[in-house]
Design a protein around this motif. Sequence first.
Motif, PDB file in Angstrom:
ATOM      1  N   UNK A   1       1.814   6.758 -15.137  1.00 10.07           N
ATOM      2  CA  UNK A   1       0.818   6.140 -14.269  1.00 10.07           C
ATOM      3  C   UNK A   1       1.411   4.929 -13.569  1.00 10.07           C
ATOM      4  N   UNK A   2       2.107   5.183 -12.476  1.00 13.42           N
ATOM      5  CA  UNK A   2       2.653   4.128 -11.625  1.00 13.42           C
ATOM      6  C   UNK A   2       2.648   4.612 -10.189  1.00 13.42           C
ATOM      7  N   UNK A   3       2.403   3.707  -9.265  1.00  9.79           N
ATOM      8  CA  UNK A   3       2.361   4.068  -7.855  1.00  9.79           C
ATOM      9  C   UNK A   3       3.759   4.283  -7.291  1.00  9.79           C
ATOM     10  N   UNK A   4       4.783   3.926  -8.053  1.00  9.69           N
ATOM     11  CA  UNK A   4       6.154   4.137  -7.591  1.00  9.69           C
ATOM     12  C   UNK A   4       6.512   5.619  -7.708  1.00  9.69           C
ATOM     13  N   UNK A   5       6.911   6.268  -6.616  1.00  8.95           N
ATOM     14  CA  UNK A   5       7.312   7.675  -6.710  1.00  8.95           C
ATOM     15  C   UNK A   5       8.658   7.806  -7.425  1.00  8.95           C
ATOM     16  N   UNK A   6       8.679   8.510  -8.540  1.00  7.61           N
ATOM     17  CA  UNK A   6       9.899   8.652  -9.322  1.00  7.61           C
ATOM     18  C   UNK A   6       9.710   9.752 -10.349  1.00  7.61           C
ATOM     19  N   UNK A   7      10.794  10.088 -11.042  1.00  5.38           N
ATOM     20  CA  UNK A   7      10.737  11.135 -12.065  1.00  5.38           C
ATOM     21  C   UNK A   7      11.987  11.054 -12.921  1.00  5.38           C
TER      22      UNK A   7
ATOM     23  N   UNK B   1       2.545   9.374 -10.884  1.00  5.60           N
ATOM     24  CA  UNK B   1       1.412   9.674 -10.021  1.00  5.60           C
ATOM     25  C   UNK B   1       1.755   9.354  -8.568  1.00  5.60           C
ATOM     26  N   UNK B   2       2.619   8.358  -8.369  1.00  3.17           N
ATOM     27  CA  UNK B   2       3.046   8.028  -7.016  1.00  3.17           C
ATOM     28  C   UNK B   2       3.846   9.146  -6.374  1.00  3.17           C
ATOM     29  N   UNK B   3       4.624   9.879  -7.167  1.00  2.00           N
ATOM     30  CA  UNK B   3       5.397  10.998  -6.637  1.00  2.00           C
ATOM     31  C   UNK B   3       4.461  12.060  -6.070  1.00  2.00           C
ATOM     32  N   UNK B   4       3.384  12.352  -6.803  1.00  2.00           N
ATOM     33  CA  UNK B   4       2.427  13.353  -6.356  1.00  2.00           C
ATOM     34  C   UNK B   4       1.596  12.851  -5.176  1.00  2.00           C
ATOM     35  N   UNK B   5       1.432  11.561  -5.098  1.00  2.00           N
ATOM     36  CA  UNK B   5       0.599  10.995  -4.032  1.00  2.00           C
ATOM     37  C   UNK B   5       1.331  10.942  -2.697  1.00  2.00           C
ATOM     38  N   UNK B   6       2.610  10.586  -2.705  1.00  2.00           N
ATOM     39  CA  UNK B   6       3.316  10.307  -1.462  1.00  2.00           C
ATOM     40  C   UNK B   6       4.181  11.456  -0.958  1.00  2.00           C
ATOM     41  N   UNK B   7       4.532  12.399  -1.819  1.00  2.00           N
ATOM     42  CA  UNK B   7       5.447  13.466  -1.410  1.00  2.00           C
ATOM     43  C   UNK B   7       4.711  14.758  -1.114  1.00  2.00           C
ATOM     44  N   UNK B   8       5.288  15.545  -0.197  1.00  2.00           N
ATOM     45  CA  UNK B   8       4.783  16.870   0.118  1.00  2.00           C
ATOM     46  C   UNK B   8       5.127  17.832  -1.029  1.00  2.00           C
ATOM     47  N   UNK B   9       4.406  18.945  -1.138  1.00  2.00           N
ATOM     48  CA  UNK B   9       4.672  19.907  -2.218  1.00  2.00           C
ATOM     49  C   UNK B   9       6.119  20.374  -2.290  1.00  2.00           C
ATOM     50  N   UNK B  10       6.737  20.649  -1.121  1.00  2.00           N
ATOM     51  CA  UNK B  10       8.148  21.054  -1.113  1.00  2.00           C
ATOM     52  C   UNK B  10       9.025  19.977  -1.719  1.00  2.00           C
TER      53      UNK B  10
ATOM     54  N   UNK C   1       9.857   3.645  -0.658  1.00  2.00           N
ATOM     55  CA  UNK C   1       8.653   3.163  -1.341  1.00  2.00           C
ATOM     56  C   UNK C   1       8.988   2.486  -2.663  1.00  2.00           C
ATOM     57  N   UNK C   2       9.947   3.040  -3.415  1.00  2.00           N
ATOM     58  CA  UNK C   2      10.246   2.527  -4.756  1.00  2.00           C
ATOM     59  C   UNK C   2      10.746   1.096  -4.723  1.00  2.00           C
ATOM     60  N   UNK C   3      11.512   0.749  -3.704  1.00  2.00           N
ATOM     61  CA  UNK C   3      12.060  -0.603  -3.631  1.00  2.00           C
ATOM     62  C   UNK C   3      10.983  -1.651  -3.397  1.00  2.00           C
ATOM     63  N   UNK C   4       9.790  -1.218  -2.992  1.00  2.00           N
ATOM     64  CA  UNK C   4       8.695  -2.140  -2.725  1.00  2.00           C
ATOM     65  C   UNK C   4       7.571  -2.022  -3.743  1.00  2.00           C
ATOM     66  N   UNK C   5       7.758  -1.170  -4.750  1.00  2.00           N
ATOM     67  CA  UNK C   5       6.706  -0.904  -5.733  1.00  2.00           C
ATOM     68  C   UNK C   5       7.257  -1.128  -7.134  1.00  2.00           C
ATOM     69  N   UNK C   6       6.540  -1.892  -7.938  1.00  2.00           N
ATOM     70  CA  UNK C   6       7.000  -2.227  -9.289  1.00  2.00           C
ATOM     71  C   UNK C   6       6.604  -1.127 -10.270  1.00  2.00           C
ATOM     72  N   UNK C   7       7.577  -0.657 -11.030  1.00  2.00           N
ATOM     73  CA  UNK C   7       7.343   0.261 -12.141  1.00  2.00           C
ATOM     74  C   UNK C   7       7.406  -0.585 -13.411  1.00  2.00           C
ATOM     75  N   UNK C   8       6.259  -0.963 -13.935  1.00  2.00           N
ATOM     76  CA  UNK C   8       6.185  -1.932 -15.024  1.00  2.00           C
ATOM     77  C   UNK C   8       6.944  -1.447 -16.258  1.00  2.00           C
TER      78      UNK C   8
END
Length: 328
Positions: free
Chosen positions: A92-98, A114-123, A229-236
């Motif tokens: 549960x973080x807005x930073x897109x990552x995996x 959750x950020x990965x699913x929010x910001x990225x297209x299905x492909x 996006x990740x460089x501007x979003x904190x993954x606590x």
Amino acid sequence: MLNFLRTSVLVAALTALFMAVGYIVGGQSGVLIALAIAAATNAIGYWKADKLVLRMQNAREVDPQSAPDLHAMVADLSQRADIPTPKLYLIDTDQPNAFATGRDPEHGAVAVSTGLLRYLEPREVAAVVSHELAHIKNRDTLTMTITATFAGAISMLAQFGMFFGSRNSRDNPLGPIGVLIAVIVAPIAAALVQMAVSRTREYEADRHGAAISGDPLALASALTKISQIASQTVNVSAERNPGQAHMYIFNPLSGQRMDNLFATHPAVENRIAQLQRIAEEMGVDRTGRRTPPLSDAANTVPRPSESSWRVPSAGSNESVRGGRGPWG
């Protein structure tokens, strides 16, 4: 076999470094203590490190009932990779990552944010998951997890020596100066090994992941979005456990731009350039389709559908919407 040999050499090198620190700090008794700690570290790294990593990153498992479309995508890609379907976790973080973890393909796990699913297209999500499945298939997850465990243990031993190593000069062959050198040099050496292993394996996972998904430019597009996006979003969770940063597909630590020597990941530009070359070799265009069209249906890259998926939010029976559709 090659990955087994690579892991064995890495573990042997880190164990030797660990014992060297023990000798500098405490002489022969320090070597024995370091050897015991190294044995425990190896055992933990092999059997329990994946669970510890997932817990420290606050990843929660999602089952097929709560996220059916996401599970279907992972199952399909796992079949393509010829590995068992790994357990699926959500961060549960807005930073897109995996990241992926597990000692072997039979005990693999993939965690997506959750950020990965929010910001990225299905492909793009499918391409990122394919990258993580490549890590599992190549057993990189064991190598990277053990490396992270050893790096932390070496730092701990060096700090221990700072407080206690100089109290008994008879057991300390190099004296306080040697302890000081160990405290400074050992963690840096362990970190350099950790980073070198991570950078090498990321290039390989990009290549093998592109083969799994059949869509290398989707991964290139995903990396572009993630880096922006990740460089501007904190993954606590990642900030609290920086020693595990190398396990992610992109460096999750914010505000830390270091030179190539100390980078946990290859430069995004270099990874994208490699993926573009792979796309040319595969004859795949930016839509994920082969060009020119081939009559053989086996060479057709499946397309993701445009329906929406739902992933449950933490501590609730509700679901949050992510992406525009599953891999179908």
